[in-house]
Write a protein that holds these residues in place. Structure first.
Motif, short mmCIF file in Angstrom:
data_model
loop_
_atom_site.label_atom_id
_atom_site.label_comp_id
_atom_site.label_asym_id
_atom_site.label_seq_id
_atom_site.Cartn_x
_atom_site.Cartn_y
_atom_site.Cartn_z
N VAL A 172 62.95 84.88 32.01
CA VAL A 172 61.89 84.09 31.38
C VAL A 172 62.15 83.97 29.88
CG1 VAL A 172 59.42 84.03 30.84
CG2 VAL A 172 60.18 84.67 33.14
N ILE A 173 62.49 85.07 29.25
CA ILE A 173 62.75 85.05 27.81
C ILE A 173 64.01 84.27 27.49
CG2 ILE A 173 63.38 86.52 25.86
CD1 ILE A 173 61.46 88.63 27.05
N ALA A 174 65.06 84.43 28.30
CA ALA A 174 66.30 83.71 28.05
C ALA A 174 66.12 82.20 28.14
CB ALA A 174 67.37 84.17 29.04
N ALA A 175 65.20 81.76 29.00
CA ALA A 175 64.96 80.32 29.17
C ALA A 175 64.24 79.70 27.98
CB ALA A 175 64.17 80.08 30.46
N ASP A 176 63.46 80.50 27.24
CA ASP A 176 62.70 79.96 26.10
C ASP A 176 62.41 81.10 25.13
OD1 ASP A 176 61.15 78.50 24.36
OD2 ASP A 176 59.39 78.40 25.69
N PRO A 177 63.43 81.61 24.43
CA PRO A 177 63.21 82.79 23.59
C PRO A 177 62.19 82.59 22.48
CG PRO A 177 65.42 81.89 23.26
CD PRO A 177 64.85 81.21 24.46
N ARG A 178 62.19 81.44 21.83
CA ARG A 178 61.24 81.23 20.74
C ARG A 178 59.82 81.04 21.28
NH1 ARG A 178 63.29 80.94 15.71
NH2 ARG A 178 65.56 80.81 15.58
N GLY A 179 59.70 80.42 22.42
CA GLY A 179 58.39 80.25 23.02
C GLY A 179 57.80 81.57 23.48
N GLU A 180 58.63 82.47 23.98
CA GLU A 180 58.14 83.76 24.48
C GLU A 180 58.00 84.80 23.38
OE1 GLU A 180 57.11 84.33 27.53
OE2 GLU A 180 57.64 82.33 28.26
N LEU A 181 58.97 84.86 22.47
CA LEU A 181 59.02 85.92 21.48
C LEU A 181 58.44 85.53 20.12
CD1 LEU A 181 62.66 87.21 22.16
CD2 LEU A 181 60.53 87.97 23.23
N GLY A 182 58.42 84.23 19.83
CA GLY A 182 58.00 83.76 18.52
C GLY A 182 59.17 83.69 17.55
N ASP A 183 59.05 82.82 16.58
CA ASP A 183 60.14 82.62 15.63
C ASP A 183 60.45 83.88 14.84
OD1 ASP A 183 60.45 79.97 16.38
OD2 ASP A 183 59.16 79.20 14.78
N ALA A 184 59.43 84.61 14.41
CA ALA A 184 59.66 85.78 13.57
C ALA A 184 60.49 86.83 14.29
CB ALA A 184 58.32 86.38 13.12
N VAL A 185 60.22 87.07 15.57
CA VAL A 185 60.97 88.07 16.34
C VAL A 185 62.39 87.59 16.58
CG1 VAL A 185 61.12 89.26 18.56
CG2 VAL A 185 58.91 89.07 17.38
N VAL A 186 62.57 86.35 16.96
CA VAL A 186 63.92 85.83 17.23
C VAL A 186 64.76 85.84 15.96
CG1 VAL A 186 65.26 83.82 17.95
CG2 VAL A 186 63.18 84.46 19.20
N ASP A 187 64.17 85.42 14.83
CA ASP A 187 64.92 85.39 13.58
C ASP A 187 65.34 86.79 13.14
OD1 ASP A 187 64.63 82.66 13.56
OD2 ASP A 187 62.99 82.65 12.09
N ARG A 188 64.53 87.79 13.44
CA ARG A 188 64.82 89.16 13.00
C ARG A 188 65.70 89.92 13.99
NH1 ARG A 188 62.32 93.57 10.30
NH2 ARG A 188 63.97 95.14 10.19
N GLY A 243 66.94 88.56 17.21
CA GLY A 243 67.70 87.79 18.18
C GLY A 243 66.85 87.41 19.39
N PRO A 244 67.45 86.69 20.35
CA PRO A 244 66.68 86.14 21.48
C PRO A 244 66.45 87.13 22.61
CG PRO A 244 68.94 85.43 21.64
CD PRO A 244 68.85 86.22 20.36
N ARG A 245 65.95 88.30 22.29
CA ARG A 245 65.69 89.32 23.31
C ARG A 245 64.48 90.14 22.90
NH1 ARG A 245 67.49 94.32 21.75
NH2 ARG A 245 68.65 94.37 19.79
N LEU A 246 63.78 90.67 23.87
CA LEU A 246 62.67 91.57 23.58
C LEU A 246 63.24 92.83 22.94
CD1 LEU A 246 59.55 91.75 24.11
CD2 LEU A 246 60.13 93.14 26.12
N PRO A 247 62.82 93.19 21.72
CA PRO A 247 63.49 94.29 21.02
C PRO A 247 63.03 95.69 21.41
CG PRO A 247 61.88 93.26 19.58
CD PRO A 247 61.89 92.45 20.84
N PHE A 248 62.11 95.80 22.36
CA PHE A 248 61.66 97.13 22.76
C PHE A 248 61.69 97.28 24.28
CE2 PHE A 248 57.62 94.69 22.57
CZ PHE A 248 57.12 94.93 23.84
#
Length: 399
Positions: free
Chosen positions: A59-75, A77-82
């Motif tokens: 789910v996250i790989a298909a839409d990382p910015r939609g799922e994680l938000g720009d701030a998390v992806v920019d800091r 990357g496109p993965r859940l960091p925890f």
């Protein structure tokens, strides 16, 4: 928001009853060690948005910015960091440390360049990330955390009255603190195995006797004796005696940063960590011990373990503060009839009900009820309200 289906990992040290009790399932008779909640590729949670169960990682790989938000992806990357877990220790986990971020990157790159297979038993670095973690007790919880002051470690070893430990006592009393701890740990891990096993056996018998008394080291000695029973002859038993023995009450927590030796011994707790699997072991394990790399990563700094208690975060949120940004752990103790709590949503979050029942409501008024042991995922930008009667832990990202 989505209800999560999560995987239970059946490691040998797991409790046979604690997770089934939390989840309301029948015990299988086999150890059930960890409930994983998140998007780690080893056991991603699954959710269903109407087309059948899908791994959260997909789910996250298909839409990382939609799922994680720009701030998390920019800091991060496109993965859940925890990675969020419930940990149920029936016997001791290995004495271990985790690398810092630079050490993890360098170690991973080195092993990749040397062509060590990712699943090789002698592989140390599984990824290029660090693994700070926090453990918050749900039941009385016992563990080891950080080095004792050498003088205190010397007193403990001397109280065992085992002749083979006297050289360690002398080193701990004569050398500067960090040097003394390093020298003794090296000696323990590099000793001839048969001779050390005999020393461990004698030390364990002495610890068992002291553990039945009321002396200053009684609780710690009882724990060391149990570890020796579970891992007979393991040098890690002596290594463990260099560490602080800790008892947590429900709601108390430990934060474990890079290089801090630790081991969980017994109890049920929620654990939140950076999304990594990098572990260097010191003992209480049949697994590979890379002594040179271990000594490079361990921080030989003694000190009292910092037991953490939650701080008021406003609107009923109790926050467990940490010095890192990959995760943020908090708790809500919900009272019946109280106003709903508002959960801001600048980052993705996972919510776990550990007691009672909780209800989540999204901006459209859709409601999701969490029974004890159930968890839910909400993407960034999805504000929620929370009410009910019970206890809910919240895992998210600092942004």
């Amino acid at each position: 928001m989505d209800l999560l289906a999560n995987t239970v990992r059946p490691y040998a040290w797991g409790s046979t009853t604690a997770l089934p009790e939390l989840l309301g399932t029948e015990p299988t008779g086999e150890p059930q060690a960890e409930l994983w909640m998140g998007a780690h590729p080893g056991a991603p949670s699954r959710l269903d948005r109407g087309t059948g169960p899908v791994p959260l990682s997909d789910v996250i790989a298909a839409d990382p910015r939609g799922e994680l938000g720009d701030a998390v992806v920019d800091r991060f990357g496109p993965r859940l960091p925890f990675l969020f877990k419930v940990l149920a220790a029936g016997t001791a986990l290995s004495v271990q440390v985790h690398p810092d971020l630079d050490q993890a990157k360098a170690g991973f790159a080195d092993e990749e360049a040397r062509g060590i297979p990712a699943d090789a038993p002698d592989r140390t670095y599984r990824d290029a990330n660090h693994k700070p973690e926090m453990l918050c007790a749900l039941t009385p919880f016992e563990g080891l955390c950080g080095f004792r002051h050498p003088a205190e470690a010397a007193d403990l070893l001397e109280s065992l009255a085992v002749d083979e430990l006297k050289p360690f006592v002398d080193i701990l009393r004569a050398r500067p603190e960090s040097d003394a701890l390093r020298e003794v740990l090296v000696a323990v891990l590099s000793a001839e195995r048969t001779a050390m096993a005999e020393t461990v056996e004698r030390a364990a018998l002495a610890a068992a006797r002291l553990g039945e008394g009321d002396g200053p080291f009684a609780d710690a000695c009882a724990a060391y004796a149990q570890a020796a029973h579970d891992f007979p002859g393991d040098p890690g038993v002596i290594a463990a005696m260099l560490l602080n023995h800790v008892r947590l009450q429900p709601g108390e927590a430990l934060y474990l940063g890079a290089g801090i030796p630790h081991a969980y011994l017994s109890g049920l707790g929620v654990e939140l960590m950076a999304n990594s699997d990098n572990v260097l072991r010191c003992g209480l394990t049949p697994k590979h011990i890379d002594v040179p790399e271990l000594l490079r990563v361990v921080r030989f700094t003694p000190g009292d373990p910092a037991v953490r208690r939650p701080e008021d975060g406003g609107d009923g949120e109790e926050v467990y503060d940490t010095p890192i940004d990959e995760f943020r752990l908090s708790r809500y103790v919900l009272a019946p009839g109280a106003a709903a709590h508002r959960l801001a949503a600048p980052a993705p979050q996972i919510l776990l009900c550990t007691a009672g029942r909780a209800t989540l409501t999204d901006a459209d008024g859709t409601r999701l009820t969490l029974e004890r042991g159930r968890s839910a995922y909400a993407p960034a930008g999805e504000p929620l309200t929370l009410d009910g009667e019970g206890t809910v832990f919240r895992a998210t990202v600092k942004v």
